[in-house]
Design an enzyme around this catalytic site. Structure first.
Site, PDB file in Angstrom:
ATOM      1  N   GLY A 202       0.824  -1.213   0.000  1.00  0.00           N
ATOM      2  CA  GLY A 202       0.000   0.000   0.000  1.00  0.00           C
ATOM      3  C   GLY A 202       0.856   1.259   0.000  1.00  0.00           C
TER       4      GLY A 202
ATOM      5  NE  ARG B  31      -4.410   6.700  14.763  1.00  0.00           N
ATOM      6  CZ  ARG B  31      -4.793   7.102  13.572  1.00  0.00           C
ATOM      7  NH1 ARG B  31      -5.897   7.816  13.427  1.00  0.00           N
ATOM      8  NH2 ARG B  31      -4.079   6.805  12.507  1.00  0.00           N
TER       9      ARG B  31
ATOM     10  CB  CYS C  96      -1.365  12.009   8.804  1.00  0.00           C
ATOM     11  SG  CYS C  96      -3.024  12.079   8.112  1.00  0.00           S
TER      12      CYS C  96
ATOM     13  CD  GLN D 183      -6.299  16.460   6.836  1.00  0.00           C
ATOM     14  OE1 GLN D 183      -6.968  16.944   7.752  1.00  0.00           O
ATOM     15  NE2 GLN D 183      -6.167  15.151   6.690  1.00  0.00           N
TER      16      GLN D 183
ATOM     17  NE  ARG E  98      -8.579  14.064   1.701  1.00  0.00           N
ATOM     18  CZ  ARG E  98      -7.862  13.462   2.655  1.00  0.00           C
ATOM     19  NH1 ARG E  98      -6.596  13.776   2.835  1.00  0.00           N
ATOM     20  NH2 ARG E  98      -8.421  12.559   3.435  1.00  0.00           N
TER      21      ARG E  98
ATOM     22  CG  HIS F 128      -2.066  16.234   5.608  1.00  0.00           C
ATOM     23  ND1 HIS F 128      -2.408  15.933   4.315  1.00  0.00           N
ATOM     24  CD2 HIS F 128      -2.491  15.172   6.368  1.00  0.00           C
ATOM     25  CE1 HIS F 128      -3.002  14.744   4.291  1.00  0.00           C
ATOM     26  NE2 HIS F 128      -3.066  14.270   5.518  1.00  0.00           N
TER      27      HIS F 128
END
Length: 329
Positions: free
Chosen positions: A10, A97, A126, A153, A227, A234
């Site tokens: 990936g 997380r 991120c 981003q 986005r 970013h």
């Protein structure tokens, strides 16, 4: 040192392999892992070829460390299986997380909390990583009360499909859509799904993860994540309200002396961070540092980082480096 990279084919997995090679991580055996359709494919690492194996096979090979970047569902199912086999998992998904039993780590801030017992370690989001790296030293000095962040981003945060959508739109080609709308010449004010409170999952990740990494639930965070049609980085506009007053020169000095941060803030030379120049680099870049003249004890700044590197792969590899250096694996 056997190291498995889960999701090796990936976008983030490929960068993980690149970062492991660049930083000369002490690997004696690399175990590239991917979905069934990729099993048997060959990947190259440091001039050698390795065959991609299945998750089952990788668990049975008992690597010391497994770097996961294969999505939350895979992590939920497989991270505990690796952990049971004695492997320390560093997981890049959102699966662990906010689990109170798991550490959420940015090495420069809180790697010191890690122990041998931490078999599943979460890598933050991120957009959170690059922001908290800047917030942490300022919070120590001035005590942060509130953060207002708006993000810009890159499509690489979505993955290969989104990059392809942008490339197709540049070229005027009809193709598969990663987003509900065109991204070329556009800005989409939605990253991830909407939650009941009207915020997106990405916005709530930034809110919750920041508190956990800083170890302070009193820090208020509100986010709007957007986005935009950039590839590889970013950007964030961040407004920080402190309990205590500050001198902008002192703020700059603190950030210039913080590991992992590069201050780019020379207005006479038009020097400020931009994603085009952060791409491929590991540092977090900070500029446009200035007092908010509308409110006391408040600062504005602009923060940029390569979301695939410090925002994902590099942070995970740095956690692995800390584990090795401190005899925790």
């Amino acid at each position: 040192m056997k190291v498995a990279v889960v999701g090796a084919t990936g976008m983030v997995g490929e960068v993980m392999l690149k970062v492991l090679a660049e930083r000369n991580f002490p690997i004696t055996e690399l175990i590239p892992v991917a979905s069934e359709k990729s099993v048997g494919k060959e990947i190259e690492f440091k001039g050698n070829k390795y065959k991609v194996v299945s998750l089952d096979t990788a668990v049975s090979m008992k690597p010391q460390i497994a770097l996961f970047s294969a999505g939350g569902d895979t992590s939920k199912e497989w991270a505990p299986k690796f952990a049971e086999a004695g492997t320390t998992v560093i997981d890049n998904s959102s699966a662990w997380r906010m689990d109170p039993t798991k550490k959420l780590v940015v090495p420069e801030i809180n790697a010191g909390e890690l122990t041998k017992e931490d078999k599943i370690i979460a890598n933050p989001n991120c957009s959170t990583i690059q922001m908290v790296l800047v917030l942490a030293p300022l919070h120590k000095k001035y005590n942060i009360e509130r953060v207002v962040v708006s993000t810009y981003q890159s499509v690489t945060g979505t993955g290969v499909k989104a990059v392809k959508q942008l490339e197709n739109e540049y070229a005027g080609i009809q193709g598969e859509m990663a987003y509900k709308y065109p991204i070329h010449r556009n800005a989409i004010p939605q990253i991830d799904v909407f939650e009941a409170n009207g915020y997106t999952k990405e916005e709530m990740k930034m809110t919750k993860e920041t508190k956990k990494i800083l170890g302070d639930d009193s820090v208020k965070v509100t986010a709007t994540t957007v986005r935009i049609p950039t590839v590889g980085g970013h950007s964030e506009s961040v407004n920080i309200e402190f309990s205590n007053d500050f001198d902008v020169k002192d703020v700059r000095n603190i950030l210039e002396n913080t590991a992992g941060i590069t201050v780019q803030d020379d207005l006479d030379a038009f020097s400020y961070p931009m994603p085009l120049y952060a791409e491929g680099k590991d540092d977090v870049f900070v500029g446009r540092i200035r007092r908010d003249e509308s409110q006391d004890n408040t600062l504005n700044m602009w923060i940029v980082a390569d979301n695939l590197r410090k925002g994902a792969a590099t942070n995970a590899v740095q956690i692995a480096e800390y584990l090795v250096a401190n005899g925790l694996v």
